[in-house]
Design an enzyme around this catalytic site. Structure first.
Site, short mmCIF file in Angstrom:
data_model
loop_
_atom_site.label_atom_id
_atom_site.label_comp_id
_atom_site.label_asym_id
_atom_site.label_seq_id
_atom_site.Cartn_x
_atom_site.Cartn_y
_atom_site.Cartn_z
N MET A 246 142.94 127.68 133.89
CA MET A 246 143.05 128.55 133.22
C MET A 246 142.71 129.88 133.53
O MET A 246 143.25 131.08 133.02
CB MET A 246 141.72 128.06 131.83
CG MET A 246 141.74 127.01 130.84
SD MET A 246 143.21 126.58 130.34
CE MET A 246 143.48 127.32 128.66
N GLY B 183 133.83 117.60 128.81
CA GLY B 183 135.14 118.17 129.23
C GLY B 183 136.16 117.82 128.30
O GLY B 183 136.63 117.98 126.80
N ILE C 152 129.85 118.29 137.14
CA ILE C 152 130.69 118.85 138.52
C ILE C 152 131.35 119.95 137.29
O ILE C 152 131.55 119.76 135.88
CB ILE C 152 131.42 118.19 139.18
CG1 ILE C 152 131.54 116.63 138.59
CG2 ILE C 152 129.87 117.19 139.73
CD1 ILE C 152 133.22 116.41 139.47
N ASN D 286 127.57 129.70 136.12
CA ASN D 286 128.88 129.59 136.67
C ASN D 286 129.69 129.42 138.75
O ASN D 286 130.35 131.01 138.34
CB ASN D 286 130.05 129.19 136.06
CG ASN D 286 131.24 128.99 136.27
OD1 ASN D 286 131.22 128.11 137.49
ND2 ASN D 286 132.38 128.99 135.50
N CYS E 104 134.13 127.76 139.82
CA CYS E 104 135.28 128.01 139.03
C CYS E 104 136.69 128.06 140.16
O CYS E 104 136.25 128.85 140.68
CB CYS E 104 135.30 129.32 138.37
SG CYS E 104 137.87 129.60 137.82
N SER F 201 134.85 120.82 137.30
CA SER F 201 136.15 120.28 137.49
C SER F 201 136.52 120.02 139.46
O SER F 201 136.30 121.09 140.36
CB SER F 201 137.48 120.75 137.43
OG SER F 201 137.89 122.20 137.38
N GLY G 102 133.65 112.78 132.91
CA GLY G 102 134.30 112.32 132.83
C GLY G 102 133.61 111.36 131.58
O GLY G 102 133.84 109.75 131.81
N LYS H 182 132.03 129.45 126.61
CA LYS H 182 132.78 129.84 127.63
C LYS H 182 132.50 130.61 128.41
O LYS H 182 131.92 131.87 128.12
CB LYS H 182 134.03 129.92 127.29
CG LYS H 182 135.36 130.80 128.09
CD LYS H 182 136.38 129.46 128.80
CE LYS H 182 136.95 130.21 129.42
NZ LYS H 182 137.14 128.90 131.09
N GLY I 111 138.45 114.42 133.56
CA GLY I 111 138.52 112.80 133.02
C GLY I 111 138.01 112.10 133.37
O GLY I 111 136.96 111.61 134.52
O1 DOR Z 1 138.04 124.09 135.63
C1 DOR Z 1 137.67 125.36 135.06
N1 DOR Z 1 138.26 126.09 134.26
N2 DOR Z 1 136.55 125.60 135.72
C2 DOR Z 1 135.80 127.27 135.40
O2 DOR Z 1 134.54 127.07 135.80
C3 DOR Z 1 136.36 127.12 134.71
C4 DOR Z 1 138.45 127.48 134.30
C5 DOR Z 1 138.88 128.36 134.37
O3 DOR Z 1 138.89 129.12 133.33
O4 DOR Z 1 140.08 128.46 135.31
#
Ligand code: DOR
Length: 314
Positions: A74, A274, A195, A130, A133, A197, A253, A48, A224
């Site tokens: 998240m 994912g 990629i 990363n 995010c 999200s 996806g 993570k 997805g």
């Molecule tokens: O979609 C995502 N959610 N990408 C990220 O890099 C972090 C994660 C989150 O923790 O929000």
């Protein structure tokens, strides 16, 4: 016939017996989850994305399963860099499995602080920075600001001598494909992962006339089925533009062997799963491996190199 088929791949000198990994964020927040992935058919695991300190993340509900994928905000809930670095040091290379350590600072200084810790540690695997995010309110995705990407890489490579990958956001315009590639080709980046999200989508529930997740007024990252064509486009477009020394992990996806086949055709060296891994858990790695082997067997391919990057145009 199938015994001759290999799903092995590599990034630089790092060998993976199987090209499938989890995507950062999914079932990889605790050592228990990470160990389960290492014990599965996956070629390794990704941790993570860590911040310098432990974080609770955003308010719930912050993830929603959808018929064609998922939306999440998240907000990087995680146990902090020390927790994941310790796991990575202890498990990297054990039983031939790779541990990829993901870091996601909320500022350039936080990224530098964590990468210095990694540099000084005994960890000798791949680190993934990363830069994409979408879910921390008030923080934009660094990967869309090419000057900021250049700045963070300039600062990083002054001291960071270990192999570094970058998790990037999806790009949508040829100017963006060109712009990010020009920056990356100037640095000793080991791989990119495309990629993350698709940031800041909005899902509406017409029944309740409401958004479906709480943070940021309902805006969140899509994963997805929704994102597969965008993911394939990014793997393909960046493979066409990046120096061959930079490997590519395809993420987005993937829920079947055919999806993996398509990512590799576009040029992916490895792939990460994912949303679908979130739903199915570790048995997904065996299922998708079998499906991919069957496709390769039918087509007469024995290794991933037989078709990697060989997508035809018409
Ligand atoms: O979609 C995502 N959610 N990408 C990220 O890099 C972090 C994660 C989150 O923790 O929000």
């Amino acid at each position: 016939m199938q015994t001759k088929i290999s799903l092995a791949s590599h990034i630089g000198d790092y060998k993976f017996d199987n090209l499938l990994l989890n995507a950062a964020g999914v079932r990889c927040s605790t050592t228990d989850e990470l160990e389960k992935t290492l014990d599965s058919m996956a070629g390794g695991c990704v941790t993570k994305s860590a911040t310098p300190e432990e974080r609770a993340g955003n308010e719930s509900p912050r993830m929603k399963a959808l018929p064609l994928g998922s939306i999440n905000s998240m907000g990087l809930p995680n146990h902090g860099i020390d927790y994941y670095l310790k796991f990575a040091e202890e498990n990297q290379g054990q039983n031939g499995k790779q541990v990829i350590l993901s870091v996601a600072g909320l500022s350039i200084d936080q990224n530098i602080e964590m990468l210095k810790k990694v540099q000084e540690s005994a960890f000798d695997g791949l680190t993934e920075l990363n830069l994409s995010c979408p879910n921390v309110a008030g923080k934009s995705q660094v990967g869309y600001d090419f000057d900021a990407v250049r700045d963070v890489l300039t600062a990083t490579f002054k001291f960071f001598k270990k192999p570094l990958g970058l998790k990037l956001p999806p790009y949508f315009d040829f100017n963006q494909f060109n712009g990010i590639s020009e920056v990356l080709n100037d640095f000793p980046v080991t791989y990119i992962n495309v990629i993350n999200s698709i940031g800041n989508g909005l899902v509406v529930d017409p029944e309740t006339e409401s958004v479906v997740i709480k943070p940021k007024g309902g805006f969140g990252g899509l994963g997805g089925d929704y994102v597969k064509p965008t993911a394939l486009a990014n793997v393909r477009a960046l493979r066409q533009r990046l120096d061959p020394r930079i490997s590519i992990i395809g993420t987005g996806g993937i829920k079947s062997g055919m999806d993996v086949f398509e990512h590799v055709l576009c040029g992916a060296d490895l792939v990460q799963i994912g949303t679908a891994f979130g739903y199915e858990g570790t048995p997904i790695f065996e299922r998708i491996s079998k499906e991919l082997e069957e496709i390769m067997d039918k087509k007469g391919y024995q290794t991933l190199d037989d078709f990697r990057g060989k997508l035809k145009t018409i």
